[in-house]
Design a protein around this motif. Sequence first.
Motif, PDB file in Angstrom:
ATOM      1  N   ASN A   1      47.307  33.559  21.632  1.00 36.20           N
ATOM      2  CA  ASN A   1      47.696  34.956  21.900  1.00 36.20           C
ATOM      3  C   ASN A   1      46.478  35.875  21.966  1.00 36.20           C
ATOM      4  O   ASN A   1      46.411  36.767  22.810  1.00 36.20           O
ATOM      5  N   ARG A   2      45.524  35.625  21.063  1.00 38.42           N
ATOM      6  CA  ARG A   2      44.299  36.436  21.061  1.00 38.42           C
ATOM      7  C   ARG A   2      43.499  36.209  22.340  1.00 38.42           C
ATOM      8  O   ARG A   2      42.979  37.152  22.941  1.00 38.42           O
ATOM      9  N   TRP A   3      43.423  34.951  22.779  1.00 37.30           N
ATOM     10  CA  TRP A   3      42.677  34.637  24.007  1.00 37.30           C
ATOM     11  C   TRP A   3      43.338  35.291  25.223  1.00 37.30           C
ATOM     12  O   TRP A   3      42.657  35.865  26.072  1.00 37.30           O
ATOM     13  N   ASP A   4      44.676  35.239  25.279  1.00 33.87           N
ATOM     14  CA  ASP A   4      45.387  35.899  26.382  1.00 33.87           C
ATOM     15  C   ASP A   4      45.121  37.405  26.374  1.00 33.87           C
ATOM     16  O   ASP A   4      44.956  38.030  27.430  1.00 33.87           O
ATOM     17  N   GLU A   5      45.087  37.968  25.191  1.00 29.86           N
ATOM     18  CA  GLU A   5      44.831  39.408  25.066  1.00 29.86           C
ATOM     19  C   GLU A   5      43.430  39.774  25.579  1.00 29.86           C
ATOM     20  O   GLU A   5      43.262  40.735  26.335  1.00 29.86           O
ATOM     21  N   ILE A   6      42.442  38.966  25.180  1.00 29.31           N
ATOM     22  CA  ILE A   6      41.061  39.202  25.635  1.00 29.31           C
ATOM     23  C   ILE A   6      40.973  39.086  27.151  1.00 29.31           C
ATOM     24  O   ILE A   6      40.404  39.943  27.833  1.00 29.31           O
ATOM     25  N   LEU A   7      41.572  38.023  27.684  1.00 27.25           N
ATOM     26  CA  LEU A   7      41.496  37.768  29.118  1.00 27.25           C
ATOM     27  C   LEU A   7      42.133  38.907  29.909  1.00 27.25           C
ATOM     28  O   LEU A   7      41.542  39.398  30.890  1.00 27.25           O
ATOM     29  N   ASN A   8      43.294  39.351  29.498  1.00 24.70           N
ATOM     30  CA  ASN A   8      43.991  40.422  30.222  1.00 24.70           C
ATOM     31  C   ASN A   8      43.245  41.752  30.133  1.00 24.70           C
ATOM     32  O   ASN A   8      43.038  42.436  31.132  1.00 24.70           O
ATOM     33  N   LYS A   9      42.838  42.107  28.917  1.00 29.28           N
ATOM     34  CA  LYS A   9      42.153  43.390  28.732  1.00 29.28           C
ATOM     35  C   LYS A   9      40.816  43.438  29.468  1.00 29.28           C
ATOM     36  O   LYS A   9      40.503  44.403  30.156  1.00 29.28           O
ATOM     37  N   ARG A  10      40.024  42.368  29.309  1.00 25.97           N
ATOM     38  CA  ARG A  10      38.678  42.378  29.898  1.00 25.97           C
ATOM     39  C   ARG A  10      38.724  42.312  31.430  1.00 25.97           C
ATOM     40  O   ARG A  10      37.935  42.974  32.104  1.00 25.97           O
ATOM     41  N   THR A  11      39.647  41.524  31.975  1.00 20.02           N
ATOM     42  CA  THR A  11      39.723  41.435  33.436  1.00 20.02           C
ATOM     43  C   THR A  11      40.200  42.752  34.048  1.00 20.02           C
ATOM     44  O   THR A  11      39.718  43.161  35.106  1.00 20.02           O
ATOM     45  N   ASN A  12      41.130  43.413  33.370  1.00 19.34           N
ATOM     46  CA  ASN A  12      41.580  44.721  33.867  1.00 19.34           C
ATOM     47  C   ASN A  12      40.460  45.750  33.806  1.00 19.34           C
ATOM     48  O   ASN A  12      40.277  46.557  34.724  1.00 19.34           O
ATOM     49  N   TYR A  13      39.702  45.705  32.713  1.00 16.13           N
ATOM     50  CA  TYR A  13      38.579  46.627  32.560  1.00 16.13           C
ATOM     51  C   TYR A  13      37.518  46.344  33.628  1.00 16.13           C
ATOM     52  O   TYR A  13      36.982  47.263  34.264  1.00 16.13           O
ATOM     53  N   ALA A  14      37.233  45.053  33.832  1.00 12.01           N
ATOM     54  CA  ALA A  14      36.232  44.662  34.828  1.00 12.01           C
ATOM     55  C   ALA A  14      36.662  45.073  36.235  1.00 12.01           C
ATOM     56  O   ALA A  14      35.846  45.512  37.051  1.00 12.01           O
ATOM     57  N   LYS A  15      37.955  44.924  36.503  1.00  9.82           N
ATOM     58  CA  LYS A  15      38.477  45.305  37.818  1.00  9.82           C
ATOM     59  C   LYS A  15      38.280  46.798  38.056  1.00  9.82           C
ATOM     60  O   LYS A  15      37.914  47.231  39.165  1.00  9.82           O
ATOM     61  N   ALA A  16      38.485  47.589  37.017  1.00 10.39           N
ATOM     62  CA  ALA A  16      38.293  49.037  37.131  1.00 10.39           C
ATOM     63  C   ALA A  16      36.829  49.381  37.398  1.00 10.39           C
ATOM     64  O   ALA A  16      36.522  50.400  38.025  1.00 10.39           O
ATOM     65  N   LEU A  17      35.935  48.507  36.943  1.00 13.91           N
ATOM     66  CA  LEU A  17      34.503  48.718  37.160  1.00 13.91           C
ATOM     67  C   LEU A  17      34.002  48.033  38.432  1.00 13.91           C
ATOM     68  O   LEU A  17      32.802  47.905  38.639  1.00 13.91           O
ATOM     69  N   LYS A  18      34.941  47.570  39.251  1.00 12.31           N
ATOM     70  CA  LYS A  18      34.623  46.959  40.555  1.00 12.31           C
ATOM     71  C   LYS A  18      33.934  45.599  40.433  1.00 12.31           C
ATOM     72  O   LYS A  18      33.188  45.184  41.324  1.00 12.31           O
ATOM     73  N   LEU A  19      34.183  44.885  39.340  1.00 12.97           N
ATOM     74  CA  LEU A  19      33.641  43.541  39.198  1.00 12.97           C
ATOM     75  C   LEU A  19      34.628  42.529  39.772  1.00 12.97           C
ATOM     76  O   LEU A  19      35.839  42.702  39.657  1.00 12.97           O
ATOM     77  N   ASN A  20      34.091  41.468  40.364  1.00 10.75           N
ATOM     78  CA  ASN A  20      34.914  40.413  40.945  1.00 10.75           C
ATOM     79  C   ASN A  20      35.728  39.709  39.856  1.00 10.75           C
ATOM     80  O   ASN A  20      35.182  39.312  38.821  1.00 10.75           O
TER      81      ASN A  20
ATOM     82  N   PHE B   1      34.641  36.094  38.964  1.00  8.59           N
ATOM     83  CA  PHE B   1      33.404  36.109  38.179  1.00  8.59           C
ATOM     84  C   PHE B   1      33.702  36.472  36.722  1.00  8.59           C
ATOM     85  O   PHE B   1      33.211  35.821  35.789  1.00  8.59           O
ATOM     86  N   THR B   2      34.519  37.488  36.533  1.00 14.13           N
ATOM     87  CA  THR B   2      34.845  37.940  35.182  1.00 14.13           C
ATOM     88  C   THR B   2      35.545  36.837  34.391  1.00 14.13           C
ATOM     89  O   THR B   2      35.213  36.584  33.224  1.00 14.13           O
ATOM     90  N   GLU B   3      36.508  36.178  35.012  1.00 15.99           N
ATOM     91  CA  GLU B   3      37.243  35.120  34.323  1.00 15.99           C
ATOM     92  C   GLU B   3      36.325  33.959  33.947  1.00 15.99           C
ATOM     93  O   GLU B   3      36.412  33.422  32.837  1.00 15.99           O
ATOM     94  N   LYS B   4      35.434  33.570  34.867  1.00 16.05           N
ATOM     95  CA  LYS B   4      34.509  32.466  34.577  1.00 16.05           C
ATOM     96  C   LYS B   4      33.554  32.843  33.448  1.00 16.05           C
ATOM     97  O   LYS B   4      33.239  32.014  32.579  1.00 16.05           O
ATOM     98  N   LEU B   5      33.086  34.091  33.460  1.00 18.77           N
ATOM     99  CA  LEU B   5      32.185  34.548  32.406  1.00 18.77           C
ATOM    100  C   LEU B   5      32.888  34.534  31.052  1.00 18.77           C
ATOM    101  O   LEU B   5      32.343  34.051  30.049  1.00 18.77           O
ATOM    102  N   LEU B   6      34.110  35.041  31.025  1.00 22.39           N
ATOM    103  CA  LEU B   6      34.873  35.073  29.770  1.00 22.39           C
ATOM    104  C   LEU B   6      35.178  33.664  29.268  1.00 22.39           C
ATOM    105  O   LEU B   6      35.125  33.394  28.064  1.00 22.39           O
TER     106      LEU B   6
END
Length: 375
Positions: free
Chosen positions: A318-337, A340-345
């Motif tokens: 559950n914690r990993w899903d939370e990190i993945l969802n929050k960080r990818t949404n944040y990265a998307k808002a910052l115009k990151l691919n 790339f974001t998912e692979k980095l995480l």
Amino acid sequence: MKLNLNIQPLSSWIKTGSEPLLIAGPCSAETEDQLVATAHLLAKTGRVSALRAGIWKPRTRPGEFEGIGSIGLEWLKRAKAETGLPTAVEVATAKHVEEALKAGVDILWVGARSTVNPFTVQEIADALRGVDVPVMVKNPVNPDLSLWIGALERINNAGITKLAAIHRGFSSHEKSAFRNEPMWDLAIGLKTLAPELPLINDPSHITGNRDLIGYISQKALDLDMQGLMIESHIDPSVAWTDAKQQVTPDALVEIIKHLTLRKPEIRNSEVKDKLEELRNQIDKIDDLVIQKMAERMKIVEQIGNYKKDNNITILQVNRWDEILNKRTNYAKALKLNTDFTEKLLELIHAESIRKQTEIMNKDEAGQAADKLTHA
């Protein structure tokens, strides 16, 4: 660590002519007329540095056309005599090497199916000892940089100094637009380890589709590859092998004409200064990223110790899903691919799991070692 290869520059063994270096010809030599006629059309373009043709064709399954065989070498001799184009052929056995050299073939290449097998590569290397001939080595079918490097080293250790690598893409279970995934990072890895090694791209085998050859060719040149190997047939619609990835000589010229050539060196001082300024900014950010990553891992260690003391599992889905969802949404808002974001995480998460596993098993590993010591 750089590779210790003894190699000569590309210009010492092949005339590059007009840029980029271009090796072209049919996937397979089918008939004498087909090969010679194609060679004449390619020579007429003024763009081609060498004529390639498959003489022995290792196929995935028996029963398919596996090459015309040794008679095709005589056709290549005629094509060379009439056009002046040097010739290039794939070899997969010591006998192939012997026959190709006897027929005056100018350049040999080791195919992907051979590169994957060190025994085969060594057999070819042994047959090449004492011979002064250029050899190109395709990447193995599977994405394994060590196998590719090993094949290059075996050929080089046999005394071949006119050496180049061919990037033809890698097999993948994932469906995509390509016949073989480019996996550019592996080609870049080879260039990083052996900067002086000529690297030639094979867009025909990467794409499996003539419509994508221009796109992949441009990408390869932008990554500072020294040339291209493109399959060209006088009439691809009737080709006996790989018809969809071959182009006519006229179509080949159009592809080459639309490529943009960029130089690796920077001559304009103003541009050089600006790039240096931007790179300095990147260096500072990279230092900060690494510093923050180190701080993150120290916290991961604290979490690992806490989980161990409280008998909590390492993986918290559950914690990993939370990190993945929050960080990818944040990265998307910052115009990151997103990819790339998912692979980095995922990479960061894998290291976090590794560190916590190490902490969890530290005492157990020590106890096991003590038992072995006193056994």
